[in-house]
Design a protein around this motif. Structure first.
Motif, PDB file in Angstrom:
ATOM      1  N   GLY A 111       0.796  -1.220   0.000  1.00 32.66           N
ATOM      2  CA  GLY A 111       0.000   0.000   0.000  1.00 32.66           C
ATOM      3  C   GLY A 111       0.827   1.266   0.000  1.00 32.66           C
ATOM      4  N   ALA A 112       0.459   2.209   0.852  1.00 28.05           N
ATOM      5  CA  ALA A 112       1.121   3.513   0.883  1.00 28.05           C
ATOM      6  C   ALA A 112       2.546   3.447   1.379  1.00 28.05           C
ATOM      7  N   SER A 113       2.980   2.293   1.844  1.00 29.52           N
ATOM      8  CA  SER A 113       4.369   2.140   2.272  1.00 29.52           C
ATOM      9  C   SER A 113       5.272   1.674   1.137  1.00 29.52           C
ATOM     10  N   GLY A 114       4.672   1.168   0.012  1.00 22.92           N
ATOM     11  CA  GLY A 114       5.560   0.651  -1.021  1.00 22.92           C
ATOM     12  C   GLY A 114       4.930   0.202  -2.317  1.00 22.92           C
ATOM     13  N   ALA A 115       3.781   0.725  -2.715  1.00 20.91           N
ATOM     14  CA  ALA A 115       3.051   0.187  -3.865  1.00 20.91           C
ATOM     15  C   ALA A 115       3.328   0.870  -5.193  1.00 20.91           C
ATOM     16  N   ILE A 116       3.980   2.018  -5.203  1.00 15.27           N
ATOM     17  CA  ILE A 116       4.056   2.809  -6.437  1.00 15.27           C
ATOM     18  C   ILE A 116       4.885   2.126  -7.524  1.00 15.27           C
ATOM     19  N   LEU A 117       4.380   2.228  -8.752  1.00 16.10           N
ATOM     20  CA  LEU A 117       5.099   1.849  -9.969  1.00 16.10           C
ATOM     21  C   LEU A 117       5.615   3.131 -10.616  1.00 16.10           C
ATOM     22  N   SER A 118       6.874   3.123 -11.064  1.00 19.24           N
ATOM     23  CA  SER A 118       7.405   4.315 -11.692  1.00 19.24           C
ATOM     24  C   SER A 118       8.593   3.934 -12.559  1.00 19.24           C
ATOM     25  N   ASN A 119       9.308   4.936 -13.058  1.00 18.37           N
ATOM     26  CA  ASN A 119      10.586   4.675 -13.714  1.00 18.37           C
ATOM     27  C   ASN A 119      11.589   5.710 -13.235  1.00 18.37           C
ATOM     28  N   ALA A 120      12.845   5.543 -13.636  1.00 21.71           N
ATOM     29  CA  ALA A 120      13.925   6.362 -13.090  1.00 21.71           C
ATOM     30  C   ALA A 120      13.718   7.848 -13.373  1.00 21.71           C
ATOM     31  N   ASP A 121      13.285   8.196 -14.578  1.00 19.61           N
ATOM     32  CA  ASP A 121      13.092   9.604 -14.914  1.00 19.61           C
ATOM     33  C   ASP A 121      12.015  10.246 -14.055  1.00 19.61           C
ATOM     34  N   ASP A 122      10.904   9.543 -13.847  1.00 15.79           N
ATOM     35  CA  ASP A 122       9.831  10.106 -13.033  1.00 15.79           C
ATOM     36  C   ASP A 122      10.264  10.263 -11.576  1.00 15.79           C
ATOM     37  N   VAL A 123      10.995   9.277 -11.054  1.00 17.34           N
ATOM     38  CA  VAL A 123      11.470   9.372  -9.675  1.00 17.34           C
ATOM     39  C   VAL A 123      12.384  10.580  -9.511  1.00 17.34           C
ATOM     40  N   ALA A 124      13.308  10.768 -10.465  1.00 14.34           N
ATOM     41  CA  ALA A 124      14.203  11.929 -10.405  1.00 14.34           C
ATOM     42  C   ALA A 124      13.418  13.226 -10.509  1.00 14.34           C
ATOM     43  N   ARG A 125      12.408  13.278 -11.366  1.00 11.10           N
ATOM     44  CA  ARG A 125      11.608  14.495 -11.519  1.00 11.10           C
ATOM     45  C   ARG A 125      10.869  14.816 -10.229  1.00 11.10           C
ATOM     46  N   PHE A 126      10.329  13.788  -9.573  1.00  9.89           N
ATOM     47  CA  PHE A 126       9.640  14.003  -8.301  1.00  9.89           C
ATOM     48  C   PHE A 126      10.582  14.604  -7.263  1.00  9.89           C
ATOM     49  N   TYR A 127      11.754  13.996  -7.072  1.00  8.33           N
ATOM     50  CA  TYR A 127      12.654  14.485  -6.033  1.00  8.33           C
ATOM     51  C   TYR A 127      13.185  15.880  -6.353  1.00  8.33           C
ATOM     52  N   ARG A 128      13.429  16.175  -7.620  1.00 11.00           N
ATOM     53  CA  ARG A 128      13.896  17.516  -7.965  1.00 11.00           C
ATOM     54  C   ARG A 128      12.814  18.553  -7.631  1.00 11.00           C
ATOM     55  N   ALA A 129      11.565  18.249  -7.980  1.00  5.27           N
ATOM     56  CA  ALA A 129      10.470  19.177  -7.656  1.00  5.27           C
ATOM     57  C   ALA A 129      10.330  19.348  -6.145  1.00  5.27           C
ATOM     58  N   LEU A 130      10.431  18.241  -5.426  1.00  4.48           N
ATOM     59  CA  LEU A 130      10.300  18.289  -3.970  1.00  4.48           C
ATOM     60  C   LEU A 130      11.398  19.148  -3.347  1.00  4.48           C
ATOM     61  N   LEU A 131      12.644  18.877  -3.709  1.00  2.00           N
ATOM     62  CA  LEU A 131      13.774  19.549  -3.073  1.00  2.00           C
ATOM     63  C   LEU A 131      13.942  20.989  -3.544  1.00  2.00           C
TER      64      LEU A 131
END
Length: 391
Positions: free
Chosen positions: A263-283
């Motif tokens: 669930g909310a602890s570990g269910a997400i599907l993604s790829n490397a580019d999306d993960v990097a985009r998320f963290y860049r937006a967050l930080l």
């Protein structure tokens, strides 16, 4: 999710919190201004496969330049080369996404970090009046990790049905049957139960599912077209198969393991580019107000380099609110890493997201001193610092 070690740190909860500033931000690597690819990353990634992983990928981003590397296979039957753009289950990296939703609600004054479980989920969890949202976010709640109970993962393995739907509320009920590991706020222990409870709090506060909140608050605004919060084992499009070294020398394909198990602890599907985009937006402050982002990056003393917290990443650092700090030789990095049946993932970023590295290896079930994980750490150091893990 990170390898789950139920260990308590000895520091007192009353000690002052550690500043979010941490150590130095790494300077731009010398190669970044030459137009060349980061040196040594491909060779280090090849070594991960040589050590026994089916495949491995790495994304390295410095400023506006992105480099993508791959080695080995994304599927062993039939043999199919691994691709950086393929989706994979990111496991515990999901926690940074879930925490961001919670903290957006804190920024909107719908929730408060000092709100208790009991405030939002009356009667759901023992001692809920003493456990706060902050303690759920940084794993200082003392709550048992439901995934460690033999009634949770073993039935998927022994029963042969990886796709069976799991009710997160059942995970919470199972955790509630166990005694607390320590008094809230006095220790640290990684617990997936914390994030199941956070999802339930989000749903109680908003009237919407955690999946809906993730989509409307993060996936859609950031254009994360390869990212989803699935409620079944089916994966659309091109994806990386995940393997678990279980009972036999050859790895077992665990790709179909139901994401509902985490669930909310570990269910997400993604790829490397999306993960990097998320963290860049967050930080860069695009998802949270400055004071809320600062709180996310503030490390409680009991969550600073706690025993048992070393996983796929680099030893040293501490746990913020759904965001980890790792101490690399060239400076601190923020992000999360994860070991989930089938996949080992690490995503690390400089303070403002200028320097980023995402590494995915499609195998799990390995001891931390296994050559595959040692080689993966070497990739992280090469990609982030240009360094190498000491033998």
């Amino acid at each position: 999710m990170a390898i789950i070690a139920l260990a308590a740190a000895a520091s007192l909860a009353t000690a002052p919190a550690v500043s979010a500033s941490g150590g130095p931000t790494p300077a731009a690597p010398a190669w970044s201004s030459t137009g060349q690819s980061p040196p040594g990353v491909q060779a280090a990634l090849d070594q991960v496969v040589a050590a026994g992983a089916p495949g491995a990928i790495a994304l390295v981003r410095v400023g506006d330049r992105t480099f993508r590397f791959s080695s080995g296979y994304g599927n062993l039957a039939p043999l199919t080369p691994i691709h950086v753009g393929d989706r994979n289950r990111i496991g515990g990296v999901t926690k940074s996404f879930t925490a961001t939703v919670v903290l957006q609600l804190v920024g909107q004054r719908v929730l408060r970090l000092n709100d208790t479980i009991e405030r939002w989920l009356p009667g759901v969890f023992p001692n809920g009046e003493a456990i706060t949202i902050r303690q759920l976010l940084n794993h200082t709640s003392g709550i048992f990790d439901y995934a460690q109970d033999d009634r949770v993962i073993p039935p998927y393995i022994l029963g042969g049905d990886l796709t069976r739907i799991f009710d997160p509320r059942e995970g919470v009920r199972i955790a509630a049957e166990h005694d607390p590991l320590f008094a809230p706020g006095t220790g640290w222990a990684y617990s997936n139960t914390n994030y199941l409870l956070l999802a339930m709090i989000v749903e109680a506060a908003t009237g919407n599912s955690i999946g809906s909140e993730l989509r409307s608050r993060i996936f859609k605004p950031l254009g994360l077209g390869h990212t989803s919060y699935p409620n079944s084992s089916q994966i659309r499009g091109s994806y990386i198969h995940g393997y678990w070294l279980l009972f036999e020398p050859e790895p077992t394909d665990f790709t179909a393991l139901s994401p509902t198990l985490f669930g909310a602890s570990g269910a997400i599907l993604s790829n490397a580019d999306d993960v990097a985009r998320f963290y860049r937006a967050l930080l860069r402050g695009h998802l949270l107000k400055p004071q809320i982002l600062n709180a996310m990056q503030t490390i409680d003393p009991v969550a600073t380099d706690p025993p048992g917290s070393i996983d796929a990443g680099i030893p040293g650092g501490g746990w913020g609110l759904g965001l980890l700090r790792e101490t690399f030789p060239c400076g601190d990095a923020w992000g999360h890493d994860s070991e989930i049946p089938g996949y080992t993932t690490a995503a690390w970023n400089s303070q403002g997201g200028t320097r980023q590295v995402v590494v995915v290896v499609n195998i799990d079930g390995l001891p931390h001193d296994h050559p595959v994980l040692q080689a993966m750490r070497n990739v992280l150091l090469k990609a982030y610092c240009g360094g190498q893990v000491a033998p």
